[in-house]
Design an enzyme around this catalytic site. Structure first.
Site, PDB file in Angstrom:
ATOM      1  N   GLU A  27       0.826  -1.205   0.000  1.00 37.20           N
ATOM      2  CA  GLU A  27       0.000   0.000   0.000  1.00 37.20           C
ATOM      3  C   GLU A  27       0.861   1.256   0.000  1.00 37.20           C
ATOM      4  O   GLU A  27       1.946   1.274   0.580  1.00 37.20           O
ATOM      5  CB  GLU A  27      -0.883   0.014   1.251  1.00 37.20           C
ATOM      6  CG  GLU A  27      -1.928  -1.070   1.240  1.00 37.20           C
ATOM      7  CD  GLU A  27      -2.758  -1.080   2.500  1.00 37.20           C
ATOM      8  OE1 GLU A  27      -2.506  -0.250   3.405  1.00 37.20           O
ATOM      9  OE2 GLU A  27      -3.663  -1.913   2.585  1.00 37.20           O
ATOM     10  N   CYS A  53       3.467   8.440   1.066  1.00 43.28           N
ATOM     11  CA  CYS A  53       3.983   7.542   2.104  1.00 43.28           C
ATOM     12  C   CYS A  53       4.205   6.182   1.464  1.00 43.28           C
ATOM     13  O   CYS A  53       3.241   5.513   1.072  1.00 43.28           O
ATOM     14  CB  CYS A  53       2.954   7.477   3.234  1.00 43.28           C
ATOM     15  SG  CYS A  53       3.371   6.294   4.518  1.00 43.28           S
ATOM     16  N   CYS A  92       6.027  -7.268   7.395  1.00 44.46           N
ATOM     17  CA  CYS A  92       7.145  -6.818   8.245  1.00 44.46           C
ATOM     18  C   CYS A  92       7.470  -7.901   9.268  1.00 44.46           C
ATOM     19  O   CYS A  92       6.596  -8.631   9.707  1.00 44.46           O
ATOM     20  CB  CYS A  92       6.751  -5.527   8.957  1.00 44.46           C
ATOM     21  SG  CYS A  92       8.118  -4.770   9.850  1.00 44.46           S
ATOM     22  N   CYS A 151       5.610  -5.224  15.899  1.00 45.67           N
ATOM     23  CA  CYS A 151       5.140  -4.201  16.840  1.00 45.67           C
ATOM     24  C   CYS A 151       3.672  -4.467  17.195  1.00 45.67           C
ATOM     25  O   CYS A 151       2.848  -4.719  16.313  1.00 45.67           O
ATOM     26  CB  CYS A 151       5.307  -2.803  16.247  1.00 45.67           C
ATOM     27  SG  CYS A 151       7.012  -2.442  15.815  1.00 45.67           S
ATOM     28  N   CYS A 194       0.549  -2.586  15.422  1.00 44.73           N
ATOM     29  CA  CYS A 194       0.625  -2.363  13.974  1.00 44.73           C
ATOM     30  C   CYS A 194      -0.141  -3.406  13.156  1.00 44.73           C
ATOM     31  O   CYS A 194       0.010  -4.607  13.376  1.00 44.73           O
ATOM     32  CB  CYS A 194       2.093  -2.356  13.570  1.00 44.73           C
ATOM     33  SG  CYS A 194       2.349  -2.252  11.812  1.00 44.73           S
ATOM     34  N   CYS A 224      -0.855   6.627   8.177  1.00 43.02           N
ATOM     35  CA  CYS A 224       0.525   6.402   7.763  1.00 43.02           C
ATOM     36  C   CYS A 224       1.285   5.619   8.836  1.00 43.02           C
ATOM     37  O   CYS A 224       1.233   5.934   9.995  1.00 43.02           O
ATOM     38  CB  CYS A 224       1.173   7.744   7.529  1.00 43.02           C
ATOM     39  SG  CYS A 224       2.132   7.773   6.060  1.00 43.02           S
TER      40      CYS A 224
HETATM   41  S1  SF4 Z   1       5.317  -0.444  13.055  1.00 46.59           S
HETATM   42 FE1  SF4 Z   1       4.655  -2.170  11.786  1.00 46.59          FE
HETATM   43  S2  SF4 Z   1       5.653  -1.838   9.813  1.00 46.59           S
HETATM   44 FE2  SF4 Z   1       6.718  -0.532  11.307  1.00 46.59          FE
HETATM   45  S3  SF4 Z   1       8.430  -1.813  12.054  1.00 46.59           S
HETATM   46 FE3  SF4 Z   1       6.713  -2.167  13.473  1.00 46.59          FE
HETATM   47  S4  SF4 Z   1       5.681  -3.988  12.660  1.00 46.59           S
HETATM   48 FE4  SF4 Z   1       6.982  -3.181  11.025  1.00 46.59          FE
END
Ligand code: SF4
Length: 340
Positions: A91, A104, A111, A115, A118, A329
């Site tokens: 995206e 962005c 990923c 986190c 997220c 974002c």
């Molecule tokens: S916020 Fe999401 S995209 Fe960014 S490093 Fe952490 S897990 Fe990965």
């Protein structure tokens, strides 16, 4: 599958034309067509000889990829969906402001970093993007000719795909490429120190670091990267660099209700960042299904901001954009990907 021209640096194009037995100056002409003009096929590179175009067509495709889907928010923010060469989706958000068009971009498919807050983390890691796929997110949107700023805050951790990210910045900032000022580019990291140092040495783009709490134990729960690279080590490295003139460092701070907005947090943030010319961007958390984290109210964010400013830390509240299309974002949604 044919190799792609889009995403190659001038040096790579120079090597390529030599290999193909074409005159060396052809490399600059190709770069010009790829990055400064708008074409949709190699045949449109009209200042190249017919033979050069034939030779290129035999082995290469242009490599631009149109978005498969676009959604527009009531506030004008757009979310583009691009298919990658590995048939996955990423995206890209385009955020219009009065005098700016900020894009962005994503740097990875999914990923690894896990986190807690997220959406992308829930998708897991599905692959790296090439420099061409990163720059394509700028070149292949409707607003391509109006883009004023670029932030690497979409899916993925840019410094976990360092070589391709640096290559994409080279294409964006070189005079043979997009010729953008690096001061219009910001790369956001959760604090992977080795990658961050290589980036600081090799680029002049701005740096943004996801901070979210100054306390190690709390941060470990939110962001597993804290185990390998504690935030005080990240900040100590940043303090060795010359920020505050042309190049800026900022800290992203998602505010979670009752978790990271106390007086102790204000005090510890002031300690952590003392002596560093920087800014904190507060971002309201928007709930992600399956996490216990909650969104704070406006008054709480405002109070936290005022307290940080009183301590001498320049702090702003980042407006949420594109909320109705899940284009926040840095927290891009995987909803679309699940549906597709
Ligand atoms: S916020 Fe999401 S995209 Fe960014 S490093 Fe952490 S897990 Fe990965």
């Amino acid at each position: 599958m044919e190799a792609k021209l889009f995403g190659k640096t001038l040096t790579e194009l120079q090597e390529l034309v030599v290999e193909l037995g074409l005159p060396k100056f052809t490399a600059r002409q190709i770069a010009d067509w790829l990055y400064k003009k708008n074409i949709s096929s190699i045949d449109e590179m009209t200042n190249l000889s017919k033979k050069a175009r034939e030779v290129l067509n035999e082995q290469f495709e242009l490599g631009l990829i149109a978005p498969t889907k676009v959604q527009e928010s009531i506030d004008g923010t757009k979310k583009y969906l691009f298919q990658t060469v590995q048939h996955k989706f990423v995206e890209t958000a385009m955020i219009p402001e009065r005098d700016r068009r900020t894009v962005c971009v994503s740097s990875q498919v999914g990923c690894k970093m896990g986190c807690l807050f997220c959406f992308t983390a829930k998708q897991g890691f599905q692959g790296q993007l090439t420099a061409g796929e990163i720059v394509n997110q700028i070149k292949s949107i409707v607003e391509a000719d109006e883009v004023s700023n670029i932030v690497y805050m979409g899916m993925g951790e840019p410094f976990d795909n360092l070589d391709e990210v640096l290559k994409s910045i080279e294409i964006l900032t070189s005079e043979w490429g997009f010729a953008m000022s690096p001061r219009r580019i910001t790369v956001s990291t959760i604090g992977i120190i080795p990658g961050m140092l290589t980036f600081l040495e090799n680029s002049e783009a701005h740096l943004a670091v996801s901070l979210h709490t100054p306390f190690n134990e709390e941060r470990r729960k939110l962001m597993p990267v804290e185990v390998a690279y504690p935030i005080e080590d990240v900040v100590a490295e940043i303090k060795r660099w010359d920020f505050g003139r042309q190049r800026r460092v900022s800290f992203e701070y998602i505010v979670f209700e009752g978790l990271n907005d106390s007086q102790e947090h204000v005090k510890e943030l002031a300690n952590l960042l003392s002596g560093l010319k920087c800014r904190i961007n507060l971002i309201r958390f928007h709930p992600v299904p399956g996490t216990p984290l909650k969104s704070p109210d406006d008054a709480t964010i405002q109070r936290f901001k005022d307290e940080l400013n009183k301590k001498g830390i320049l702090t702003t509240i980042r407006a949420s954009r594109g909320q109705d299309i899940y284009a926040a974002c840095g927290l891009l949604s995987t909803k679309e990907l699940v549906k597709n």
